[in-house]
Design a protein around this motif. Structure first.
Motif, PDB file in Angstrom:
ATOM      1  N   GLY A 109     -76.716  12.023  45.912  1.00 61.42           N
ATOM      2  CA  GLY A 109     -77.874  12.366  45.103  1.00 61.42           C
ATOM      3  C   GLY A 109     -77.893  13.828  44.727  1.00 61.42           C
ATOM      4  N   THR A 112     -75.260  14.618  42.046  1.00 62.42           N
ATOM      5  CA  THR A 112     -75.673  14.098  40.729  1.00 62.42           C
ATOM      6  C   THR A 112     -76.750  14.994  40.118  1.00 62.42           C
ATOM      7  OG1 THR A 112     -75.190  11.846  41.483  1.00 62.42           O
ATOM      8  CG2 THR A 112     -76.549  12.090  39.518  1.00 62.42           C
ATOM      9  N   GLY A 299     -81.443  13.935  44.636  1.00 62.90           N
ATOM     10  CA  GLY A 299     -81.115  14.189  43.239  1.00 62.90           C
ATOM     11  C   GLY A 299     -82.179  14.999  42.521  1.00 62.90           C
TER      12      GLY A 299
END
Length: 318
Positions: A109, A112, A299
């Motif tokens: 996460g 990303t 993320g």
């Protein structure tokens, strides 16, 4: 040495220690009720394989470095710092609230979010694949353990169970070194700019990981071996064998998955096979909820921090 590289090296070292605290204890926890593998012996073997296996294969590390996003491009080091810091923050906050989670999910996460926030190229296909394999791993571990616990209960004596525990421990340790552990090596790859697995760095990762494991064993052991199910030795052995097989299968195709998730799934599968009453569903549900929260939380935090840091850096330059 550039400042961003130095900062990332420091963060990489801290990350390896935290990975030991979060993951290492969990790897040893399932066998604590058997005298076969003593904790010190287990930590030494675990560290040795974490150092040695990447010399033979480090495909999972390359997935973190080059397949999820372009973290070797300009700005990649700072994005990696943000990703790791975000992952550690999310895992630390959830653990403080009694909800242990997957550091691997948090890193995926974080990578990303940081990649998108910094403007690096992020592959949605690879992110989706990694997420799919990550979700499948605990179910695969549970299904395999459901079968294995029946075989062990029907065909294995107490002494035979000790031998299977050695097999299971070595299998899951090998699987961890070939898969989950390589997230630590990936951070050093970005920091130092290499794509191989120099032995001095794999040994450094292993030593730092072992220190964290020694510190984190008691807490992780309580979480997995007591909270999820009313565990007996056969449950732990079945979970080790099942989790090891599932994670090695994912490593073969370069997909990073969480060993702790696979072990937890294996314990639940073994418990269900001998009556669902053995599973403490409330505790299992809390852990599953933490898993579902981890990747999006990591993320979003990394995305916000990346935008903030990049904006601040742009203002200073102008």
């Amino acid at each position: 040495m550039l400042l961003d590289a130095f900062v990332l090296i420091v963060v990489a070292g801290l990350f390896a220690v935290v990975a030991g605290v979060n993951d290492g204890g969990a790897l040893l926890a399932t066998g604590l009720k058997l005298p076969t593998v003593r904790p010190v012996t287990g930590i030494v073997l675990l560290a040795a394989l974490v150092a040695a296996v990447p010399l033979l294969t480090h495909q999972v590390a390359l997935t973190f470095v080059t397949r999820l996003g372009s973290f070797q491009d300009p700005g990649g080091r700072l994005a990696m710092v943000i990703a790791v810091v975000s992952a550690l923050t999310v895992v630390g906050l959830l653990s403080a609230r009694g909800r242990p989670t997957s550091l691997t999910l948090a890193v995926v996460g974080g990578l990303t979010g940081a990649g998108l926030g910094w403007g690096l190229q992020v592959s949605p296909e690879w992110v989706a694949l990694v997420l799919a394999f990550g979700l499948a791993a605990p179910f695969a571990g549970g299904l395999l353990a459901w079968v294995l616990i029946r075989v062990l209960a029907a065909r294995t004596t107490a002494r035979g169970l000790w031998r299977w525990h050695w097999v299971g421990f070595l299998l899951q340790t090998l699987a961890y070194a070939a898969n989950d552990a390589q997230k630590m090596l990936a951070v050093f790859m970005i920091a130092m700019g290499f794509t191989g697995a120099p032995v001095e760095y794999t040994v450094l990762v292993a030593v730092l990981f072992a220190i964290g494991t020694l510190y984190g064993l008691p807490k992780a052991g309580r979480t997995l071996s007591r909270e999820i199910i009313a565990s007996r030795p056969p449950h732990g052995v079945a979970a080790e064998l099942a989790a090891g097989a599932a994670v090695i299968g994912c490593a073969a195709v370069g997909m990073p998955v969480s060993m702790t998730q696979a072990i937890a799934g294996g314990l639940i599968g073994a418990g269900v096979a001998q009556g669902g009453g053995r599973v403490r569903w409330y505790a299992a549900g809390r852990i599953a909820a933490a898993w579902l929260l981890t990747l999006p939380a990591g993320g979003l935090l990394a995305w916000g921090l990346a935008l903030l840091v990049k904006g601040f850096a742009s203002v200073r330059v102008s």
